[in-house]
Scaffold this active site. Sequence first.
Site, short mmCIF file in Angstrom:
data_model
loop_
_atom_site.label_atom_id
_atom_site.label_comp_id
_atom_site.label_asym_id
_atom_site.label_seq_id
_atom_site.Cartn_x
_atom_site.Cartn_y
_atom_site.Cartn_z
CE1 TYR A 120 -0.84 -10.87 1.48
CE2 TYR A 120 -0.72 -9.57 -0.51
CZ TYR A 120 -1.49 -10.01 0.69
OH TYR A 120 -2.80 -9.49 0.76
CG ASN A 176 -1.53 -2.69 -0.80
OD1 ASN A 176 -0.83 -2.46 0.26
ND2 ASN A 176 -2.66 -3.41 -0.55
CE1 TYR A 232 -4.78 0.25 2.95
CE2 TYR A 232 -4.94 -1.70 1.50
CZ TYR A 232 -4.13 -0.96 2.44
OH TYR A 232 -3.01 -1.32 2.29
CD GLU A 233 -8.07 -3.84 -2.63
OE1 GLU A 233 -9.04 -3.88 -3.54
OE2 GLU A 233 -7.26 -4.74 -2.47
N GLY A 277 -3.73 -11.04 9.87
CA GLY A 277 -3.59 -11.41 8.45
C GLY A 277 -2.92 -12.53 8.21
N GLY A 303 -1.27 -5.19 12.06
CA GLY A 303 -0.12 -5.27 12.92
C GLY A 303 -0.21 -6.36 14.28
CD GLU A 363 -11.48 -11.63 -6.22
OE1 GLU A 363 -11.66 -10.71 -6.79
OE2 GLU A 363 -11.05 -12.84 -6.84
N GLY A 372 -0.96 -9.67 13.77
CA GLY A 372 -0.84 -10.87 13.25
C GLY A 372 -1.91 -11.67 12.48
#
Length: 157
Positions: free
Chosen positions: A130, A123, A25-26, A96, A92, A82, A94
């Site tokens: 956040y 990102n 993903y990153e 996270g 989507g 980390e 909830g």
Amino acid sequence: MFQIRIATEKDIPTIFDLIKKLAVYEKLENDVVTSEEELAENIFAKNFAKVLIAEESGNPVGFALYFYNFSTFVGKPGIYLEDLFIEPEHRGKGYGKALLIELAKIAEAGNCGRLEWSVLDWNMPSIEFYKALGAKPMDEWTVFRLDKKGIRDLSGL
């Protein structure tokens, strides 16, 4: 049914799989050089980090890997997150946010002065997520890193 639980050593294959998915993903999949054995040793035998597993109907869908640090200015321990990752098909819902709430509870119970993490500049979905939780970017700070070669070179060993 969703739940968060503390990872055990039996979860090492799951943790490793989620780390690899996060790296994809990153766009950093070539940076994953660890192994299940190394994770088992450093997370569980040496206790360098802790892991929360997010599960939906008993199936792992994400994780949070964190460790404790210390702030000299605040004079208290803190938690450094980390990695936080939820598989794309489970975003989507909830999950996270639930992991971050659980980490905030752990930080509060441990009288931690801070809960911190880094996010890649590109990102934007995560950055906006956040910020919506009340987290503030530390724009005046720059992260520095020595990799294994840099550590070896600096140490002279």
